[in-house]
Design an enzyme around this catalytic site. Structure first.
Site, mmCIF file in Angstrom:
data_model
loop_
_atom_site.group_PDB
_atom_site.id
_atom_site.type_symbol
_atom_site.label_atom_id
_atom_site.label_comp_id
_atom_site.label_asym_id
_atom_site.label_seq_id
_atom_site.Cartn_x
_atom_site.Cartn_y
_atom_site.Cartn_z
ATOM 1 C CE LYS A 141 -4.251 -1.831 -0.043
ATOM 2 N NZ LYS A 141 -3.870 -3.253 -0.591
HETATM 3 C C1 LIG Z 1 -9.952 -2.641 -1.895
HETATM 4 C C2 LIG Z 1 -9.373 -3.564 -0.488
HETATM 5 N N1 LIG Z 1 -10.072 -3.434 0.415
HETATM 6 C C3 LIG Z 1 -9.698 -4.102 1.667
HETATM 7 C C4 LIG Z 1 -8.513 -4.683 1.724
HETATM 8 C C5 LIG Z 1 -7.819 -5.529 2.733
HETATM 9 O O1 LIG Z 1 -6.782 -4.822 3.342
HETATM 10 P P1 LIG Z 1 -5.984 -5.680 4.528
HETATM 11 O O2 LIG Z 1 -5.073 -6.367 3.950
HETATM 12 O O3 LIG Z 1 -5.316 -4.444 5.100
HETATM 13 O O4 LIG Z 1 -6.714 -6.362 5.468
HETATM 14 C C6 LIG Z 1 -7.600 -4.657 0.355
HETATM 15 C C7 LIG Z 1 -6.166 -5.361 0.414
HETATM 16 O O5 LIG Z 1 -5.611 -5.362 -0.527
HETATM 17 C C8 LIG Z 1 -8.051 -3.957 -0.684
HETATM 18 O O6 LIG Z 1 -7.429 -3.728 -2.118
#
Ligand SMILES: Cc1ncc(COP(=O)(O)O)c(C=O)c1O
Length: 382
Positions: A184
């Site tokens: 990210k």
């Molecule tokens: C659009 C979206 N929502 C939620 C997430 C979930 O993030 P995390 O891995 O921090 O839980 C991601 C992860 O890549 C994502 O791309």
């Protein structure tokens, strides 16, 4: 061909992150504590948010937000099919029903017209996902939410920092959920942040840590009391200080990293403009966080398909990805809900031709040249 593999999105870590983490390790306090509080304060200040709660993922933030708003069996949550599985997984976790909608053809964000059609008596939440860092049409979404008295929870995993009109994503009173996963715009290896009103965050803080009325730092620090009360069955979603330490160092260079992202985007937009591609857009009323650079192949003008294109770039030592496989096509959801592809014409058309090329602040000018060259070659336009 490049000598070495160009990874899709490596983290940009330097001495500052290492020093902050070492400081945390040497301090005697490694889990949720002072660095988390500092990280929350600097994050909230950057986005002019009413408050922030550091958690161990964006998924955790989404789950906590749904639980605190009391979303459960019998409720519907409207979101997009063009997202990562966790956006929809958490809706299942609270026992609610996901209702997926199609996307707009330019931004690939949820289409507010489709959201309007999907609203029912049971709709409790609209869950927009700011795809690739480009904010959704929030005026249209907010107007629907106000008319039908529906809550909004934003999936802001990609959108740090992004602006819709005069407002940062995360600045509003409704919950917004950010991701600090390794790829990210800002990373803590794994991590997330929940923003929202102080009253909401107070409940979310309790829900995210066993439902306990007082966290460990307050109990174990000098002057703390051993006593706590469990007021609900909570989660174990808190962020350790070791991760917050990385986050503090990353916050200090966020603007620098974003500047580099924008410089790379400017080159891609210029140097790929003449090719049979649909390039990502940035609407006039927004500032995109430019988390991803998803391109779409104009397949009717090409002899290569999407998978052939990906293979060609891999053969040139360049990593790519696809964002996303539409949710309704995954076996779990297909079997459970049997959503037809014909309900999602824009998402299906986009998916067939979609590839994300590298966009991250670690890319050198030569790396960008290598990507452009490989893309041109793959399309037979070198
Ligand atoms: C659009 C979206 N929502 C939620 C997430 C979930 O993030 P995390 O891995 O921090 O839980 C991601 C992860 O890549 C994502 O791309």
């Amino acid at each position: 061909m490049r000598d070495s593999f160009l990874p899709f999105s490596p983290p940009l870590i330097d001495d500052d992150e290492i020093q902050e983490v070492v400081d945390s390790l040497r301090s005697g306090w490694i889990t949720t504590g002072p660095k988390c509080r500092q990280f929350e304060e600097s994050f909230a200040a950057r986005l002019e948010a009413p408050g922030a709660l550091a958690l161990n993922s964006c998924t955790a933030a989404l789950h906590t937000a749904l639980a605190v708003l009391g979303v459960g069996p019998g409720d519907e949550v409207i979101t997009t099919t063009m997202t990562f599985c966790s956006t929809v997984g958490v809706i299942e976790h609270v026992g609610a029903t996901p209702v997926l909608v199609d996307i707009e053809p330019d931004t690939l964000n949820m289409d507010p017209a489709r959201v309007a059609e999907a609203v029912s008596e049971r709709t409790k939440v609209i869950l927009p996902v700011h795809y690739a860092g480009h904010p959704c049409d929030m005026d249209a979404i907010r107007s629907l939410a106000v008319t039908h008295e529906i809550a909004i929870i934003e999936d802001a995993a990609h959108s740090l920092p992004a602006k819709y009109k005069d407002t940062w994503i995360g600045q509003a009173d409704n919950p917004a959920c950010f991701s600090f996963y390794a790829t990210k715009n800002l990373t803590t290896a794994e991590g997330g942040m929940l923003t929202g009103s102080p009253e909401f965050l107070e409940k979310a803080r309790v829900a995210s840590l066993h439902g306990m009325s007082r966290d460990a730092w307050k109990r174990y620090d000098k002057g703390g009391s051993w006593y706590y009360e469990v007021v609900m069955p909570g989660f174990k979603y808190n962020m350790p200080d070791i991760m917050a330490a990385m986050g503090l160092a990353q916050m200090r260079k966020l603007e620098r990293m974003q500047e580099r992202r924008r410089a790379i985007v400017a080159r891609y937009l210029e140097e790929l403009a003449d090719l049979p591609l649909i390039l990502p857009v940035e609407r006039d009323e927004v500032e995109s966080a430019w988390h991803l650079f998803p391109i779409r192949l104009k397949l009717d003008e090409l002899s290569i398909d999407r998978n052939g294109f990906i293979d060609h770039l891999a053969g040139q030592n360049i990593g790519t990805s696809v964002h996303f496989i539409p949710i309704h096509t995954h076996p779990y959801f297909r079997t459970k809900y049997n959503w037809p592809d014909s309900d999602f014409p824009q998402a299906m058309a986009a998916y067939e031709s979609l590839v994300t090329i590298p966009l991250n602040p670690s890319l050198s000018d030569d790396d960008v040249t290598d990507v452009v060259t490989a893309v041109r070659q793959a399309l037979g336009r070198s």
